[in-house]
Design a protein around this motif. Structure first.
Motif, PDB file in Angstrom:
ATOM      1  N   SER A  70     -10.844  -2.599   6.122  1.00 49.34           N
ATOM      2  CA  SER A  70     -10.047  -1.958   5.065  1.00 49.34           C
ATOM      3  C   SER A  70     -10.144  -0.444   5.162  1.00 49.34           C
ATOM      4  O   SER A  70      -9.157   0.259   4.948  1.00 49.34           O
ATOM      5  CB  SER A  70     -10.525  -2.408   3.683  1.00 49.34           C
ATOM      6  OG  SER A  70     -10.283  -3.773   3.513  1.00 49.34           O
ATOM      7  N   CYS A  96       5.558   3.728   0.769  1.00 49.00           N
ATOM      8  CA  CYS A  96       5.062   2.453   0.276  1.00 49.00           C
ATOM      9  C   CYS A  96       5.494   1.381   1.278  1.00 49.00           C
ATOM     10  O   CYS A  96       6.689   1.253   1.564  1.00 49.00           O
ATOM     11  CB  CYS A  96       5.623   2.171  -1.109  1.00 49.00           C
ATOM     12  SG  CYS A  96       5.012   0.644  -1.838  1.00 49.00           S
ATOM     13  N   GLU A 126      -7.098   2.306   5.718  1.00 50.83           N
ATOM     14  CA  GLU A 126      -6.895   3.479   4.870  1.00 50.83           C
ATOM     15  C   GLU A 126      -6.919   4.762   5.691  1.00 50.83           C
ATOM     16  O   GLU A 126      -6.029   5.609   5.573  1.00 50.83           O
ATOM     17  CB  GLU A 126      -7.961   3.534   3.777  1.00 50.83           C
ATOM     18  CG  GLU A 126      -7.820   4.738   2.878  1.00 50.83           C
ATOM     19  CD  GLU A 126      -8.805   4.760   1.723  1.00 50.83           C
ATOM     20  OE1 GLU A 126      -9.056   5.877   1.211  1.00 50.83           O
ATOM     21  OE2 GLU A 126      -9.311   3.689   1.320  1.00 50.83           O
ATOM     22  N   TYR A 142      -3.335   4.425  -1.678  1.00 45.69           N
ATOM     23  CA  TYR A 142      -3.393   3.581  -2.872  1.00 45.69           C
ATOM     24  C   TYR A 142      -3.068   2.139  -2.502  1.00 45.69           C
ATOM     25  O   TYR A 142      -2.167   1.900  -1.692  1.00 45.69           O
ATOM     26  CB  TYR A 142      -2.371   4.042  -3.923  1.00 45.69           C
ATOM     27  CG  TYR A 142      -2.585   5.459  -4.377  1.00 45.69           C
ATOM     28  CD1 TYR A 142      -3.426   5.749  -5.446  1.00 45.69           C
ATOM     29  CD2 TYR A 142      -1.949   6.517  -3.735  1.00 45.69           C
ATOM     30  CE1 TYR A 142      -3.631   7.055  -5.868  1.00 45.69           C
ATOM     31  CE2 TYR A 142      -2.154   7.828  -4.142  1.00 45.69           C
ATOM     32  CZ  TYR A 142      -2.997   8.087  -5.207  1.00 45.69           C
ATOM     33  OH  TYR A 142      -3.191   9.371  -5.609  1.00 45.69           O
ATOM     34  N   ARG A 143      -3.772   1.211  -3.110  1.00 40.56           N
ATOM     35  CA  ARG A 143      -3.403  -0.207  -2.999  1.00 40.56           C
ATOM     36  C   ARG A 143      -2.271  -0.428  -3.998  1.00 40.56           C
ATOM     37  O   ARG A 143      -2.310   0.052  -5.123  1.00 40.56           O
ATOM     38  CB  ARG A 143      -4.581  -1.107  -3.358  1.00 40.56           C
ATOM     39  CG  ARG A 143      -5.766  -0.932  -2.447  1.00 40.56           C
ATOM     40  CD  ARG A 143      -5.648  -1.785  -1.220  1.00 40.56           C
ATOM     41  NE  ARG A 143      -6.758  -1.479  -0.313  1.00 40.56           N
ATOM     42  CZ  ARG A 143      -6.671  -1.588   0.984  1.00 40.56           C
ATOM     43  NH1 ARG A 143      -5.563  -2.006   1.534  1.00 40.56           N
ATOM     44  NH2 ARG A 143      -7.686  -1.286   1.746  1.00 40.56           N
ATOM     45  N   THR A 189       1.352  -4.155   3.289  1.00 42.48           N
ATOM     46  CA  THR A 189       0.033  -3.933   3.879  1.00 42.48           C
ATOM     47  C   THR A 189      -0.006  -4.388   5.333  1.00 42.48           C
ATOM     48  O   THR A 189      -0.651  -3.747   6.172  1.00 42.48           O
ATOM     49  CB  THR A 189      -1.048  -4.642   3.042  1.00 42.48           C
ATOM     50  OG1 THR A 189      -0.966  -4.155   1.695  1.00 42.48           O
ATOM     51  CG2 THR A 189      -2.441  -4.386   3.588  1.00 42.48           C
ATOM     52  N   CYS A 218       0.872  -1.184   0.000  1.00 40.07           N
ATOM     53  CA  CYS A 218       0.000   0.000   0.000  1.00 40.07           C
ATOM     54  C   CYS A 218       0.903   1.226   0.000  1.00 40.07           C
ATOM     55  O   CYS A 218       2.039   1.172   0.467  1.00 40.07           O
ATOM     56  CB  CYS A 218      -0.869   0.049   1.252  1.00 40.07           C
ATOM     57  SG  CYS A 218      -2.115  -1.222   1.347  1.00 40.07           S
TER      58      CYS A 218
END
Length: 160
Positions: free
Chosen positions: A89, A68, A93, A127-128, A71, A51
């Motif tokens: 989720s 980055c 985020e 962002y994923r 996850t 992520c």
């Protein structure tokens, strides 16, 4: 190389070495204080599920930053902050963006203390996967691994 409005550059007020040192210190300190997660210099190179949180500094210094991470690191960060084992989720985020907001706020504050140039940045985006901004080049990347061997990369991007 590090452009500001007008003819002033970051290099005229701070060396790249000092900038890297400042970003490194703040990233480690904020991550431990906010989430109880320690980061160490170095690469794990796992290539696992990633992520990215990203923001643009628009006033004062003009650059962007992305973080980055695996996850699992953001899941752990969210669990630690919420003090809950089960997180959604959306929680991941939201808390990742809030953490990055705190990180960037600390960076803006330290840059101001060092240079007397005020910086402003946008609300972070999530962002994923790995996110690379268009019309920017990577100026430098700081590589980390967490206390549970999760990858993290803080990237300083410059507009092309």
């Amino acid at each position: 190389m590090f452009s500001l409005k007008g003819d002033v550059t970051v290099e005229t007020v701070m060396s790249q070495e000092k900038l890297i040192e400042l970003f490194d210190h703040i990233t480690k300190e904020v991550t431990e204080k906010v989430a109880g997660i320690r980061l160490y210099e170095g690469e794990v190179s796992s290539g696992k599920d990633l992520c990215t949180v990203y923001t643009v500094f628009e006033r004062g210094f003009h650059f962007s930053l992305s973080l980055c991470v695996e996850t699992s690191l953001f899941i752990r960060l969210t669990q630690n902050i919420m003090e809950e084992e089960e997180v959604s989720s959306q929680d991941i985020e939201d808390f990742s963006k809030e953490y990055f907001n705190v990180l960037c706020g600390n960076i803006a504050s330290k840059l101001f203390q060092a240079t007397k140039i005020a910086s402003r940045f946008r609300i972070p985006s999530f962002y994923r996967g790995r996110y690379e901004p268009e019309n920017h080049k990577n100026q430098f990347v700081l590589h980390y691994f967490s206390d549970q061997n999760e990858d993290a990369q803080l990237t300083y991007h410059m507009p092309v």
